[in-house]
Design an enzyme around this catalytic site. Structure first.
Site, short mmCIF file in Angstrom:
data_model
loop_
_atom_site.label_atom_id
_atom_site.label_comp_id
_atom_site.label_asym_id
_atom_site.label_seq_id
_atom_site.Cartn_x
_atom_site.Cartn_y
_atom_site.Cartn_z
N HIS A 159 28.13 35.75 -9.42
CA HIS A 159 26.66 35.59 -9.49
C HIS A 159 26.42 35.04 -11.01
CE1 HIS A 159 27.14 38.59 -6.46
NE2 HIS A 159 26.14 38.25 -6.00
N ASP A 173 -3.18 10.11 4.75
CA ASP A 173 -4.53 10.77 4.60
C ASP A 173 -5.54 9.90 4.90
OD1 ASP A 173 -3.42 12.86 3.16
OD2 ASP A 173 -3.50 12.09 1.33
N LYS A 186 31.94 34.16 -2.22
CA LYS A 186 30.48 34.13 -2.28
C LYS A 186 29.94 33.48 -3.70
CE LYS A 186 26.04 36.81 -2.69
NZ LYS A 186 25.54 37.90 -2.84
N LYS A 213 2.68 10.96 -5.47
CA LYS A 213 2.51 9.93 -4.21
C LYS A 213 2.43 8.59 -4.79
CE LYS A 213 -0.83 12.74 -1.80
NZ LYS A 213 -2.17 12.99 -1.18
P1 NAP Z 1 -7.25 13.75 -8.42
O1 NAP Z 1 -6.47 12.54 -8.18
O2 NAP Z 1 -6.91 15.13 -9.48
O3 NAP Z 1 -8.79 13.58 -8.55
C1 NAP Z 1 -9.69 14.64 -8.81
C2 NAP Z 1 -11.16 14.17 -8.79
O4 NAP Z 1 -11.97 15.24 -9.01
C3 NAP Z 1 -11.17 13.16 -9.81
O5 NAP Z 1 -12.40 12.27 -9.53
C4 NAP Z 1 -12.25 14.26 -11.07
O6 NAP Z 1 -12.92 13.49 -12.01
C5 NAP Z 1 -12.98 15.17 -10.08
N1 NAP Z 1 -13.10 16.65 -11.02
C6 NAP Z 1 -12.00 17.19 -11.10
N2 NAP Z 1 -12.84 18.23 -12.05
C7 NAP Z 1 -14.10 17.86 -12.09
C8 NAP Z 1 -15.29 18.64 -12.58
N3 NAP Z 1 -15.21 19.74 -13.11
N4 NAP Z 1 -16.35 18.05 -12.51
C9 NAP Z 1 -16.43 16.82 -11.80
N5 NAP Z 1 -15.41 16.30 -11.18
C10 NAP Z 1 -14.28 16.73 -11.44
O7 NAP Z 1 -6.92 14.83 -7.12
P2 NAP Z 1 -6.99 14.20 -5.62
O8 NAP Z 1 -5.55 14.23 -5.24
O9 NAP Z 1 -8.04 13.24 -5.27
O10 NAP Z 1 -7.44 15.71 -4.70
C11 NAP Z 1 -8.94 16.05 -4.80
C12 NAP Z 1 -9.03 17.05 -3.87
O11 NAP Z 1 -9.01 16.78 -2.47
C13 NAP Z 1 -8.02 18.25 -4.09
O12 NAP Z 1 -8.55 19.32 -5.04
C14 NAP Z 1 -7.98 18.89 -2.79
O13 NAP Z 1 -8.86 20.17 -2.54
C15 NAP Z 1 -8.31 17.90 -1.90
N6 NAP Z 1 -7.45 17.38 -0.75
C16 NAP Z 1 -7.54 17.62 0.52
C17 NAP Z 1 -6.69 17.18 1.31
C18 NAP Z 1 -6.86 17.42 2.78
O14 NAP Z 1 -5.91 17.15 3.68
N7 NAP Z 1 -8.00 17.80 3.22
C19 NAP Z 1 -5.33 16.38 1.06
C20 NAP Z 1 -5.35 16.13 -0.33
C21 NAP Z 1 -6.25 16.46 -1.58
P3 NAP Z 1 -12.42 12.52 -13.33
O15 NAP Z 1 -12.03 11.27 -12.83
O16 NAP Z 1 -13.67 12.99 -14.13
O17 NAP Z 1 -11.28 13.31 -13.80
#
Ligand code: NAP
Length: 503
Positions: free
Chosen positions: A121, A336, A147, A295
């Site tokens: 280990h 997505d 192991k 991604k």
């Molecule tokens: P991302 O690329 O990091 O983008 C985040 C976005 O949120 C940006 O536009 C950012 O604005 C904004 N933001 C973050 N904090 C903020 C605040 N305090 N006030 C105002 N705007 C704020 O993230 P993403 O990959 O697009 O994911 C976003 C969300 O989508 C995730 O949190 C997740 O819950 C959801 N999601 C859902 C699925 C699904 O299958 N349902 C899949 C993936 C993600 P700025 O540009 O100003 O930083």
């Protein structure tokens, strides 16, 4: 077939009975009696007969271990007494006795009729060449089962253990830590003799050990064979991901011989990981889901390897699904796009509406917004993007051919479809709402891409105002359905996948 073995912390006889019964009920194949957990070391010797009688009464094979303190265990008595205890356990019917390689190099007792496991280990690191340790074990005792359990601090180190298993089927080889979970789950594919599972997280005896329930009910480890195809979700962090749950359930439902794994790949490790996969076709990895922060890396990697990129993924600039063809050729998709589009079409239909001509307000400009805006513009929706950082909204709007504005302009919006693509409202920030609830009207359709929690603050307001609500979970399930079809070429069991996610 690989056996699932559950370590039992033998603190006293009652705890032994309780844990052994739970292991039996949870479909374990073997028990590991960890004698070094015995509450009072002075009385262990006198209780060994009773411990073995109880341990053997469950009709499961029994491995006995009394791990020394210098190898990460709790036993602090003399070596002489420890060896006598292990000998007594062997005489009382233990099927296997585990002894540390270091102890055996000084003195190796004869544990017959029990088989001897010689173990090594390292809780802090991974040797550069684990084969040297296996070779030393065979020199010390050619009949012993080797192991080796070492801490992997990256996925690259985990490959050393998989290579070791491939070269030495029948040994027990584990990469400890979250990065090494794959070695615990796929032991059946690569010829590992045993894999260790904890009764629950609190009872884990090594880092990265997962629970018996997860092994049997989520990953179906008993069904894992050399023919099983491997899939997984690549991301960092990854422990929160529900993708293993939904895909493994779908594989099981359809009788598809696949296992879907959580793959913790650090921010700088994507290319290294993919290169390792490509040079080891025997691993049988056939596809991946890709999440934050990889991604874009996935898109770039596939392009650099002259793979195929689906047009939607190209426009979005992100790949969330990788398929590895029989010839090793890589293809990248963005499910997505499809997942969100279907959720929106279904939501609008509940208001007797369709996409063309609908006015949509998208809050956020990150990766998810990119996929959704692309899908909506492709389907003739009039989109306006609202974002905190205006330059990001502008860049996305110009790429997709739509309007943009700052968040302060949201009260003036004219949209009937409102979509939150920010992380606002997501756990632990569940009291946040991306918009002023005043702007939500009863005839609107409101979609929150956040799905943890299921009903976000935004959806609570939308629900109260009478608007149609779409949960981020619908998008998640739809994109997983599309991924399943890309992975397997079969129709996805949509209902089973929805039920798995509690819908
Ligand atoms: P991302 O690329 O990091 O983008 C985040 C976005 O949120 C940006 O536009 C950012 O604005 C904004 N933001 C973050 N904090 C903020 C605040 N305090 N006030 C105002 N705007 C704020 O993230 P993403 O990959 O697009 O994911 C976003 C969300 O989508 C995730 O949190 C997740 O819950 C959801 N999601 C859902 C699925 C699904 O299958 N349902 C899949 C993936 C993600 P700025 O540009 O100003 O930083």
């Amino acid at each position: 077939m690989t056996k699932i073995i559950v370590p039992i912390k033998v603190e006293n006889l009652d705890r032994l009975r309780e844990q052994a019964q739970a292991a039996l009920d949870g479909k374990a194949d073997m028990l590991e009696l960890r004698l070094d957990y015995w509450q009072n070391p002075e009385t262990l010797w006198h209780n060994i007969g009773e411990i073995m009688r109880i341990g053997k009464s469950y009709n499961l094979k029994v491995l006995v271990t009394c791990r020394a303190g210098w190898e990460g265990g709790l036993y602090s008595g003399s070596e002489e007494t420890r060896m006598s205890i292990l000998k007594a356990a062997a005489n009382a019917g233990a099927n296997y006795i585990d002894l540390e390689l270091k102890a055996a190099q000084k003195h190796l007792p004869d544990f017959a009729p029990a088989y001897t496991i010689l173990s090594f280990h390292d809780f802090d690191g991974m040797p550069d060449d684990p084969q040297e340790i296996v070779d030393t074990i065979s020199t010390v005792c050619p009949t012993a089962i080797a192991k080796i359990a070492c801490k992997a601090s990256s996925i690259t180190e985990t490959f050393r253990i998989l290579d070791l298993l491939k070269a030495n089927p029948g040994i027990i080889a584990i990469a400890m830590g979250y990065e090494g979970i794959i070695t615990r789950l796929t032991a059946g594919k690569f010829g590992g003799r045993l894999t260790f599972a904890a009764l629950n997280n609190a009872d884990a005896t090594a880092p990265g050990q997962i629970t018996l329930e997860q092994m049997t009910e989520m990953y179906h480890v008993h069904k894992c064979s050399p023919q099983t195809k491997l899939f997984g979700v690549i991301g960092s962090p990854i422990s929160h991901s529900r993708s293993p749950e939904i895909h493994n359930r779908a594989f099981d439902h359809c009788g598809f011989d696949g296992m879907y794994l959580p793959l913790l790949i650090g921010p700088d490790e994507f290319s290294i990981f993919m290169d390792n996969i490509s040079s080891r076709t025997w691993l049988d990895f056939s596809g991946f889901s890709v999440t934050i922060p990889h991604k874009h890396n996935a898109l770039e990697y596939i392009k650099a390897k002259c793979g195929h990129i689906d047009p939607a993924a190209e426009i979005i600039g992100a790949v969330n699904t990788i398929i590895i063809g029989e010839d090793g050729k890589l293809s990248g998709y963005n499910t997505d796009y499809y997942g969100a589009l279907k959720a929106i079409i279904d939501g609008l239909a509940r208001n007797s509406r369709t996409l063309p001509g609908t006015k949509a307000a998208i809050v956020g400009s990150g990766g998810v917004a990119r996929a959704i805006v692309t899908a909506l513009v492709d389907n003739k929706v009039e989109v306006t993007i609202y974002n905190r950082t205006i330059s990001r909204a502008k860049e996305l709007a110009e790429t997709c051919g739509c309007k943009y504005a700052g968040l302060e302009k949201l009260p003036d919006m004219q949209a009937s479809l409102l979509i939150n693509c920010t992380s606002l409202g997501m756990e632990p920030d569940i009291e946040s709402c991306p918009v002023d609830p005043e702007i939500i009207k009863p005839d609107m359709v409101v979609f929150d891409t956040v799905y943890v929690p299921l009903e976000t603050k935004l959806l609570k307001y939308a629900h109260a105002s009478g608007a149609v609500c779409i949960s981020g979970l619908d998008m998640f399930i739809n994109q997983a359905v599309k991924q399943f079809e890309l992975f397997t070429g079969k129709e996805a069991p949509h209902e089973t996948m929805s039920n798995t996610m509690g819908k």
